[in-house]
Scaffold this active site. Structure first.
Site, PDB file in Angstrom:
ATOM      1  N   GLU A  88       0.817  -1.203   0.000  1.00 30.81           N
ATOM      2  CA  GLU A  88       0.000   0.000   0.000  1.00 30.81           C
ATOM      3  C   GLU A  88       0.853   1.256   0.000  1.00 30.81           C
ATOM      4  OE1 GLU A  88      -4.137  -0.947   2.117  1.00 30.81           O
ATOM      5  OE2 GLU A  88      -2.442  -1.185   3.443  1.00 30.81           O
ATOM      6  N   CYS A 137       3.388   8.366   1.429  1.00 31.18           N
ATOM      7  CA  CYS A 137       3.917   7.396   2.369  1.00 31.18           C
ATOM      8  C   CYS A 137       4.073   6.082   1.611  1.00 31.18           C
ATOM      9  CB  CYS A 137       2.912   7.279   3.513  1.00 31.18           C
ATOM     10  SG  CYS A 137       3.359   6.113   4.763  1.00 31.18           S
ATOM     11  N   CYS A 195       5.766  -7.124   7.469  1.00 30.66           N
ATOM     12  CA  CYS A 195       6.899  -6.648   8.277  1.00 30.66           C
ATOM     13  C   CYS A 195       7.271  -7.735   9.267  1.00 30.66           C
ATOM     14  CB  CYS A 195       6.499  -5.368   9.017  1.00 30.66           C
ATOM     15  SG  CYS A 195       7.882  -4.545   9.835  1.00 30.66           S
ATOM     16  N   CYS A 253       5.860  -4.971  16.005  1.00 34.28           N
ATOM     17  CA  CYS A 253       5.565  -3.953  17.017  1.00 34.28           C
ATOM     18  C   CYS A 253       4.121  -4.192  17.456  1.00 34.28           C
ATOM     19  CB  CYS A 253       5.735  -2.550  16.430  1.00 34.28           C
ATOM     20  SG  CYS A 253       7.427  -2.260  15.869  1.00 34.28           S
ATOM     21  N   CYS A 291       1.078  -2.142  16.023  1.00 39.52           N
ATOM     22  CA  CYS A 291       1.051  -1.879  14.575  1.00 39.52           C
ATOM     23  C   CYS A 291       0.322  -2.995  13.829  1.00 39.52           C
ATOM     24  CB  CYS A 291       2.480  -1.753  14.040  1.00 39.52           C
ATOM     25  SG  CYS A 291       2.541  -1.470  12.257  1.00 39.52           S
ATOM     26  N   CYS A 348      -1.576   6.083   9.995  1.00 42.35           N
ATOM     27  CA  CYS A 348      -0.313   5.464  10.403  1.00 42.35           C
ATOM     28  C   CYS A 348      -0.524   4.101  11.032  1.00 42.35           C
ATOM     29  CB  CYS A 348       0.354   6.299  11.494  1.00 42.35           C
ATOM     30  SG  CYS A 348       1.143   7.710  10.878  1.00 42.35           S
TER      31      CYS A 348
HETATM   32  N1  SAH Z   1       9.316   0.130  10.249  1.00 43.75           N
HETATM   33  C1  SAH Z   1       9.442   1.555  10.118  1.00 43.75           C
HETATM   34  C2  SAH Z   1       8.525   2.122   9.077  1.00 43.75           C
HETATM   35  C3  SAH Z   1       7.046   2.008   9.437  1.00 43.75           C
HETATM   36  S1  SAH Z   1       6.594   3.595   9.832  1.00 43.75           S
HETATM   37  C4  SAH Z   1       9.278   2.211  11.460  1.00 43.75           C
HETATM   38  O1  SAH Z   1       8.911   1.523  12.413  1.00 43.75           O
HETATM   39  O2  SAH Z   1       9.549   3.392  11.598  1.00 43.75           O
HETATM   40  C5  SAH Z   1       5.096   3.478  10.505  1.00 43.75           C
HETATM   41  C6  SAH Z   1       4.943   4.502  11.623  1.00 43.75           C
HETATM   42  O3  SAH Z   1       3.623   4.400  12.124  1.00 43.75           O
HETATM   43  C7  SAH Z   1       5.866   4.169  12.762  1.00 43.75           C
HETATM   44  O4  SAH Z   1       6.259   5.302  13.462  1.00 43.75           O
HETATM   45  C8  SAH Z   1       4.956   3.328  13.607  1.00 43.75           C
HETATM   46  O5  SAH Z   1       5.447   3.216  14.885  1.00 43.75           O
HETATM   47  C9  SAH Z   1       3.656   4.071  13.484  1.00 43.75           C
HETATM   48  N2  SAH Z   1       2.494   3.251  13.800  1.00 43.75           N
HETATM   49  C10 SAH Z   1       2.373   1.930  13.653  1.00 43.75           C
HETATM   50  N3  SAH Z   1       1.148   1.515  14.049  1.00 43.75           N
HETATM   51  C11 SAH Z   1       0.484   2.608  14.455  1.00 43.75           C
HETATM   52  C12 SAH Z   1      -0.839   2.817  14.935  1.00 43.75           C
HETATM   53  N4  SAH Z   1      -1.695   1.831  15.043  1.00 43.75           N
HETATM   54  N5  SAH Z   1      -1.189   4.081  15.240  1.00 43.75           N
HETATM   55  C13 SAH Z   1      -0.321   5.097  15.072  1.00 43.75           C
HETATM   56  N6  SAH Z   1       0.930   4.955  14.604  1.00 43.75           N
HETATM   57  C14 SAH Z   1       1.337   3.720  14.312  1.00 43.75           C
END
Ligand code: SAH
Length: 384
Positions: free
Chosen positions: A107, A121, A128, A132, A135, A362
């Site tokens: 996406e 983005c 992944c 996390c 996420c 995000c």
């Molecule tokens: N792997 C990289 C790139 C992904 S960026 C990284 O971790 O930076 C995606 C961003 O969105 C990251 O800052 C992540 O922590 C944030 N993110 C992930 N899930 C989210 C959620 N449910 N709500 C808000 N931010 C989130």
């Protein structure tokens, strides 16, 4: 010109040249009979058509010899990957689900009002491996690295949709564009795919093509410490760190990668990022999780942790997804947290959630196709 060395293929399987690096383009030219000595010059000619004008047809390349155009059309296309769905949010956010191969989808999301005019983005992997806990992408099983071509194609698809390729009659420049910034904050961990991310940034930032400057390209990492300096040296991109916690115990839970590279190692790497200055700050992303990481002592701990680093902080209200154990912090709590950071001199915008209605916010990117395909298979089985 020599006769082509590859046999012609059925049109459905003709590979596309759109998204290739300069070296790859030259190889493709040699493969259809262009003299190796001339391949670089020819590739540069194609480059401008593909990446400056965004043409999708070889016949538009008016300064390329007719014969070569015909040969190219016989063997290649300028097609973008298939768009499975395209969604437009009420706030102007657009999301594309892009098919990269059978069962492989990624996406990309365009967010207006971010950066100079708007940011795209992009995803660097399908799925992944980091898991996390907050996420959504981390819950997707299928993972593979995207090629540089597949990363660049996301930008080309966005330019297509926004109608932002210049023409001879309409020489668009940066000031006229909506898409001015790129953030590697979609699916995947870019530093686990650094070679392809680097090659893609070379293409995207090239001044004779898409021409989005390296200063407007941000690569976000969950903290692959040993690759951070290399990212800076190779790409010159802006660095963003998904921090989310100020102590190892909590960060181990939220970002399990922290068990491998703890805060001490991560911050040593961040401090060594090339060319950090007030004009080139590190962005720290901090997702606001109710009762988990949003207390005032944690805001103060964050200030302490960032001491001496040219930094900006992005507070991201948590975007919930089906099945998550977390909730977003209350608005008051987020504002009080931000206030502590502001008083310490950090600009810390609270990132307004965008595209929530199309699950484009995000951390919500997760291809549903795996699930869909399973249900299609069941249906097919039932039909038999
Ligand atoms: N792997 C990289 C790139 C992904 S960026 C990284 O971790 O930076 C995606 C961003 O969105 C990251 O800052 C992540 O922590 C944030 N993110 C992930 N899930 C989210 C959620 N449910 N709500 C808000 N931010 C989130």
């Amino acid at each position: 010109m020599n006769p082509p060395v590859t046999t012609s293929q059925p049109s459905a399987s003709k590979p596309s040249l759109a998204g290739l690096t300069m070296a790859e383009l030259a190889e493709k030219l040699v493969a259809v009979g262009v003299e190796p000595k001339k391949a670089k010059m020819r590739a540069e000619q194609l480059w401008r058509w593909i990446y400056h004008y965004g043409v999708t047809d070889f016949s538009a390349m008016t300064n390329v010899a007719k014969e070569l155009r015909a040969t190219l059309a016989q063997h290649y296309t300028l097609a973008r990957p298939e768009i499975v769905t395209q969604q437009l949010s009420t706030d102007g956010t657009r999301k594309w689900l892009i098919r990269l191969g059978p069962g492989t989808e990624a996406e990309a999301v365009f967010i207006p009002g971010v950066g100079r005019a708007g940011a795209l983005c992009v995803s660097s992997q399908v799925g992944c491996t980091l898991n996390c806990t907050f996420c959504h992408t981390g819950t997707q099983k299928l993972v593979r690295n995207l090629t540089a071509q597949e990363i660049v194609a996301q930008v080309m698809i966005a330019r297509d949709a926004l109608g932002e390729w210049p023409t001879q009659e309409r020489p668009l420049n940066d000031g006229d564009r909506q898409l001015t910034n790129i953030v590697f904050m979609g699916m995947g961990e870019p530093l686990y795919n650094l070679d392809n991310v680097d090659a893609a940034i070379d293409v995207i930032s090239d001044g004779d093509g898409i021409s989005i400057s390296r200063r407007r390209i941000t690569v976000s990492t969950a903290g692959v410490a040993p690759k951070i300096a290399e990212l800076g040296e190779r790409t010159g991109a802006m660095l963003a760190i998904s921090l989310h916690a100020t102590n190892d115990a909590l960060r181990n839970q939220l970002v399990p990668l922290n068990k491998k590279y703890d805060l001490e190692e991560l911050f040593a790497a961040i401090r060594a990022y090339p060319q950090l200055s007030n004009a080139k700050r590190v962005t720290f992303e901090y997702v606001m999780l109710k009762g988990v990481n949003d207390s005032l002592p944690e805001a103060k701990a964050l200030v302490k942790l960032l001491a001496g680093i040219p930094a900006k902080i992005n507070l991201i209200p948590f975007n919930p997804w089906p099945g998550t154990q977390y909730e977003c912090s209350d608005w008051d709590t987020i504002e009080r947290f931000a206030e502590v950071l502001n008083r310490a001199g950090y600009s810390s915008p609270i990132r307004t959630p965008r595209g929530r209605d199309i699950l484009a916010a995000c951390g919500q990117l997760r291809s549903e196709s795996v699930k869909q395909r399973a249900s299609e298979r069941l249906k097919a089985e039932a039909a038999q």
